[in-house]
Design a protein around this motif. Structure first.
Motif, PDB file in Angstrom:
ATOM      1  N   GLU A 148      12.894  -2.792 -11.056  1.00 52.57           N
ATOM      2  CA  GLU A 148      13.815  -2.047 -10.206  1.00 52.57           C
ATOM      3  C   GLU A 148      13.075  -1.819  -8.909  1.00 52.57           C
ATOM      4  O   GLU A 148      12.045  -1.154  -8.881  1.00 52.57           O
ATOM      5  N   THR A 149      13.565  -2.427  -7.843  1.00 49.84           N
ATOM      6  CA  THR A 149      12.943  -2.263  -6.529  1.00 49.84           C
ATOM      7  C   THR A 149      13.836  -1.381  -5.675  1.00 49.84           C
ATOM      8  O   THR A 149      15.060  -1.522  -5.678  1.00 49.84           O
ATOM      9  N   ILE A 150      13.192  -0.490  -4.922  1.00 51.50           N
ATOM     10  CA  ILE A 150      13.926   0.521  -4.153  1.00 51.50           C
ATOM     11  C   ILE A 150      13.341   0.616  -2.744  1.00 51.50           C
ATOM     12  O   ILE A 150      12.121   0.605  -2.577  1.00 51.50           O
ATOM     13  N   VAL A 151      14.226   0.737  -1.759  1.00 48.75           N
ATOM     14  CA  VAL A 151      13.809   1.038  -0.390  1.00 48.75           C
ATOM     15  C   VAL A 151      13.928   2.552  -0.225  1.00 48.75           C
ATOM     16  O   VAL A 151      14.981   3.129  -0.501  1.00 48.75           O
ATOM     17  N   PRO A 152      12.844   3.226   0.223  1.00 48.97           N
ATOM     18  CA  PRO A 152      12.931   4.678   0.381  1.00 48.97           C
ATOM     19  C   PRO A 152      13.961   5.057   1.426  1.00 48.97           C
ATOM     20  O   PRO A 152      14.209   4.323   2.377  1.00 48.97           O
ATOM     21  N   LYS A 153      14.540   6.249   1.251  1.00 49.00           N
ATOM     22  CA  LYS A 153      15.549   6.732   2.214  1.00 49.00           C
ATOM     23  C   LYS A 153      14.907   7.490   3.323  1.00 49.00           C
ATOM     24  O   LYS A 153      13.865   8.006   3.252  1.00 49.00           O
ATOM     25  N   ARG A 207       9.395   0.447 -11.780  1.00 50.80           N
ATOM     26  CA  ARG A 207      10.207   0.935 -10.666  1.00 50.80           C
ATOM     27  C   ARG A 207       9.257   1.016  -9.478  1.00 50.80           C
ATOM     28  O   ARG A 207       8.282   1.764  -9.504  1.00 50.80           O
ATOM     29  N   ILE A 208       9.565   0.236  -8.438  1.00 51.27           N
ATOM     30  CA  ILE A 208       8.677   0.150  -7.275  1.00 51.27           C
ATOM     31  C   ILE A 208       9.482   0.510  -6.030  1.00 51.27           C
ATOM     32  O   ILE A 208      10.498  -0.112  -5.734  1.00 51.27           O
ATOM     33  N   THR A 209       8.998   1.513  -5.316  1.00 51.89           N
ATOM     34  CA  THR A 209       9.635   1.959  -4.077  1.00 51.89           C
ATOM     35  C   THR A 209       8.697   1.624  -2.922  1.00 51.89           C
ATOM     36  O   THR A 209       7.535   2.022  -2.940  1.00 51.89           O
ATOM     37  N   SER A 210       9.207   0.859  -1.943  1.00 53.99           N
ATOM     38  CA  SER A 210       8.370   0.479  -0.804  1.00 53.99           C
ATOM     39  C   SER A 210       9.233   0.133   0.410  1.00 53.99           C
ATOM     40  O   SER A 210      10.299  -0.477   0.273  1.00 53.99           O
ATOM     41  N   GLU A 211       8.733   0.486   1.577  1.00 50.72           N
ATOM     42  CA  GLU A 211       9.382   0.112   2.844  1.00 50.72           C
ATOM     43  C   GLU A 211       9.386  -1.405   3.033  1.00 50.72           C
ATOM     44  O   GLU A 211      10.230  -1.941   3.747  1.00 50.72           O
ATOM     45  N   ALA A 212       8.470  -2.103   2.373  1.00 57.54           N
ATOM     46  CA  ALA A 212       8.371  -3.558   2.512  1.00 57.54           C
ATOM     47  C   ALA A 212       9.643  -4.260   2.048  1.00 57.54           C
ATOM     48  O   ALA A 212       9.910  -5.395   2.454  1.00 57.54           O
ATOM     49  N   PHE A 213      10.441  -3.598   1.223  1.00 52.85           N
ATOM     50  CA  PHE A 213      11.665  -4.197   0.705  1.00 52.85           C
ATOM     51  C   PHE A 213      12.852  -4.076   1.661  1.00 52.85           C
ATOM     52  O   PHE A 213      13.885  -4.703   1.449  1.00 52.85           O
ATOM     53  N   LYS A 214      12.688  -3.298   2.715  1.00 46.12           N
ATOM     54  CA  LYS A 214      13.780  -3.053   3.664  1.00 46.12           C
ATOM     55  C   LYS A 214      14.268  -4.368   4.279  1.00 46.12           C
ATOM     56  O   LYS A 214      13.477  -5.181   4.748  1.00 46.12           O
ATOM     57  N   PRO A 262       0.792  -1.239   0.000  1.00 49.50           N
ATOM     58  CA  PRO A 262       0.000   0.000   0.000  1.00 49.50           C
ATOM     59  C   PRO A 262       0.825   1.291   0.000  1.00 49.50           C
ATOM     60  O   PRO A 262       0.370   2.308  -0.512  1.00 49.50           O
ATOM     61  N   ASP A 263       2.050   1.238   0.534  1.00 49.58           N
ATOM     62  CA  ASP A 263       2.884   2.445   0.580  1.00 49.58           C
ATOM     63  C   ASP A 263       3.689   2.656  -0.698  1.00 49.58           C
ATOM     64  O   ASP A 263       4.402   3.643  -0.828  1.00 49.58           O
ATOM     65  N   ALA A 264       3.582   1.745  -1.642  1.00 47.17           N
ATOM     66  CA  ALA A 264       4.451   1.756  -2.818  1.00 47.17           C
ATOM     67  C   ALA A 264       4.222   2.954  -3.727  1.00 47.17           C
ATOM     68  O   ALA A 264       3.100   3.399  -3.944  1.00 47.17           O
ATOM     69  N   HIS A 265       5.349   3.433  -4.245  1.00 47.46           N
ATOM     70  CA  HIS A 265       5.321   4.396  -5.352  1.00 47.46           C
ATOM     71  C   HIS A 265       5.693   3.558  -6.571  1.00 47.46           C
ATOM     72  O   HIS A 265       6.756   2.924  -6.602  1.00 47.46           O
TER      73      HIS A 265
END
Length: 77
Positions: A72-77, A36-43, A17-20
């Motif tokens: 491309e998966t990304i953890v937000p900073k 390109r998916i950015t999510s805290e779930a990947f942390k 749900p938090d994904a960009h």
């Protein structure tokens, strides 16, 4: 049958749900996308684990309605 970008985004956002999410149709055929998916779930997860999470979110559509997805998966900073 091809898959539309909005359906990929919907499935990903349902799982994360938090994904960009940014989707690009690479060939204009609805079968070859880049995401390109950015999510805290990947942390704390490896790149392979992150991609497996996305494939699971796509609910079996990879290899069927969705032929190719460059991730491309990304953890937000």
């Amino acid at each position: 049958m091809a898959m539309v970008a909005s359906e990929i985004e919907r499935l990903v956002k349902e799982a994360f749900p938090d994904a960009h999410v940014v989707i690009a149709d690479l060939a204009g055929d609805g079968d070859h996308y880049a995401a390109r998916i950015t999510s805290e779930a990947f942390k704390g997860k490896s790149r392979v684990q992150q991609h497996q999470m996305v494939y699971a979110a796509l609910q079996g559509n990879m290899g069927g309605a969705l032929h190719a997805l460059a991730l491309e998966t990304i953890v937000p900073k």
